[in-house]
Design a protein around this motif. Structure first.
Motif, PDB file in Angstrom:
ATOM      1  N   PHE A  21       0.749  -1.412   0.054  1.00  0.00           N
ATOM      2  CA  PHE A  21       0.093   0.238   0.385  1.00  0.00           C
ATOM      3  C   PHE A  21       1.217   1.241   0.032  1.00  0.00           C
ATOM      4  O   PHE A  21       1.984   0.758   0.327  1.00  0.00           O
ATOM      5  CB  PHE A  21      -1.085   0.043   1.472  1.00  0.00           C
ATOM      6  N   ARG A  22       0.098   2.365  -0.379  1.00  0.00           N
ATOM      7  CA  ARG A  22       1.077   3.628  -0.625  1.00  0.00           C
ATOM      8  C   ARG A  22       0.269   4.708  -0.171  1.00  0.00           C
ATOM      9  O   ARG A  22      -0.968   4.615  -0.068  1.00  0.00           O
ATOM     10  CB  ARG A  22       1.722   3.843  -1.745  1.00  0.00           C
ATOM     11  N   GLY A  23       0.296   5.906   0.628  1.00  0.00           N
ATOM     12  CA  GLY A  23      -0.349   6.783   1.216  1.00  0.00           C
ATOM     13  C   GLY A  23       0.744   8.520   0.804  1.00  0.00           C
ATOM     14  O   GLY A  23       1.432   8.459   0.878  1.00  0.00           O
ATOM     15  N   ALA A  59      -4.146   6.704   2.936  1.00  0.00           N
ATOM     16  CA  ALA A  59      -3.930   5.258   2.694  1.00  0.00           C
ATOM     17  C   ALA A  59      -4.850   4.639   1.549  1.00  0.00           C
ATOM     18  O   ALA A  59      -5.429   4.551   1.678  1.00  0.00           O
ATOM     19  CB  ALA A  59      -2.967   4.025   3.158  1.00  0.00           C
ATOM     20  N   GLU A  60      -3.909   4.303   0.474  1.00  0.00           N
ATOM     21  CA  GLU A  60      -5.335   3.373  -0.787  1.00  0.00           C
ATOM     22  C   GLU A  60      -3.856   2.183  -0.678  1.00  0.00           C
ATOM     23  O   GLU A  60      -2.623   1.651  -0.720  1.00  0.00           O
ATOM     24  CB  GLU A  60      -4.909   3.665  -1.544  1.00  0.00           C
ATOM     25  N   ASN A  61      -4.647   0.606  -0.911  1.00  0.00           N
ATOM     26  CA  ASN A  61      -4.288  -0.290  -1.833  1.00  0.00           C
ATOM     27  C   ASN A  61      -4.749  -1.074  -3.653  1.00  0.00           C
ATOM     28  O   ASN A  61      -5.978  -0.252  -3.319  1.00  0.00           O
ATOM     29  CB  ASN A  61      -4.379  -1.838  -0.913  1.00  0.00           C
ATOM     30  N   ALA A  62      -4.839  -1.748  -3.748  1.00  0.00           N
ATOM     31  CA  ALA A  62      -5.559  -2.160  -5.146  1.00  0.00           C
ATOM     32  C   ALA A  62      -6.661  -2.326  -4.691  1.00  0.00           C
ATOM     33  O   ALA A  62      -7.659  -1.790  -5.329  1.00  0.00           O
ATOM     34  CB  ALA A  62      -5.366  -3.477  -5.421  1.00  0.00           C
ATOM     35  N   GLU A  63      -7.312  -2.608  -3.401  1.00  0.00           N
ATOM     36  CA  GLU A  63      -8.922  -2.662  -3.195  1.00  0.00           C
ATOM     37  C   GLU A  63      -9.362  -1.738  -2.648  1.00  0.00           C
ATOM     38  O   GLU A  63     -10.691  -1.370  -2.947  1.00  0.00           O
ATOM     39  CB  GLU A  63      -9.114  -4.274  -2.232  1.00  0.00           C
ATOM     40  N   THR A  64      -8.467  -0.776  -1.972  1.00  0.00           N
ATOM     41  CA  THR A  64      -9.592   0.303  -1.270  1.00  0.00           C
ATOM     42  C   THR A  64      -8.616   1.166  -0.702  1.00  0.00           C
ATOM     43  O   THR A  64      -7.330   1.248  -0.732  1.00  0.00           O
ATOM     44  CB  THR A  64     -10.018   0.016   0.330  1.00  0.00           C
ATOM     45  N   GLU A  65      -9.418   2.491   0.011  1.00  0.00           N
ATOM     46  CA  GLU A  65      -9.036   3.705   0.645  1.00  0.00           C
ATOM     47  C   GLU A  65      -8.907   3.569   1.931  1.00  0.00           C
ATOM     48  O   GLU A  65     -10.190   3.174   2.652  1.00  0.00           O
ATOM     49  CB  GLU A  65      -9.398   4.483  -0.176  1.00  0.00           C
ATOM     50  N   ARG A  85      -6.348   8.023  -5.039  1.00  0.00           N
ATOM     51  CA  ARG A  85      -7.509   8.091  -5.048  1.00  0.00           C
ATOM     52  C   ARG A  85      -7.836   8.436  -4.284  1.00  0.00           C
ATOM     53  O   ARG A  85      -9.387   8.322  -4.818  1.00  0.00           O
ATOM     54  CB  ARG A  85      -8.018   7.286  -5.966  1.00  0.00           C
ATOM     55  N   ASN A  86      -7.437   8.082  -3.020  1.00  0.00           N
ATOM     56  CA  ASN A  86      -7.959   8.614  -1.251  1.00  0.00           C
ATOM     57  C   ASN A  86      -8.935   9.520  -1.850  1.00  0.00           C
ATOM     58  O   ASN A  86      -8.602  10.736  -1.970  1.00  0.00           O
ATOM     59  CB  ASN A  86      -7.073   8.348  -0.319  1.00  0.00           C
TER      60      ASN A  86
END
Length: 109
Positions: A21-23, A59-65, A85-86
């Protein structure tokens, strides 16, 4: 405990060293400032030290924020320049032409 200087700053995009994840950093604690229950929920073999900066991330990963709370030792600078995209980011930050983020000016009465 002696707090160290923060390596990252508000508005920087980071990624987790282990998890995918990144953020965007929106706040920094000079040292751990969460509940003991949260701390103990981390498996002991990967539990970070408390005497380092901890970062609040949109934060966000491929599925959610979501919002994440991450120790400095587990973060790396993300230089991908891919937009985040958060949906909470536009409330506090604007994206500059260079692809980075900067905090919106604060309005007060």
């Amino acid at each position: 405990m002696k707090a160290s200087s923060a390596k990252f700053a508000i508005g920087q995009v980071v990624r987790h060293r282990v998890f995918d994840f990144r953020g965007l950093i929106f706040d920094v604690d000079p040292e751990f400032d969460n509940t003991e229950e949260w701390w103990l929920s981390i498996p002991e073999e990967v539990r970070p030290r408390k005497d380092q900066p901890f970062y609040h991330l949109f934060a966000e990963n491929a599925e959610t924020e979501y919002i994440a709370y991450v120790s400095e030792q587990n973060l790396l600078l993300d230089d991908s320049s891919e937009p985040l995209r958060n949906p909470m980011i536009p409330e506090l930050f604007v994206r500059d032409p260079s692809g980075g983020y900067r905090a919106k000016p604060i309005l007060s009465h």
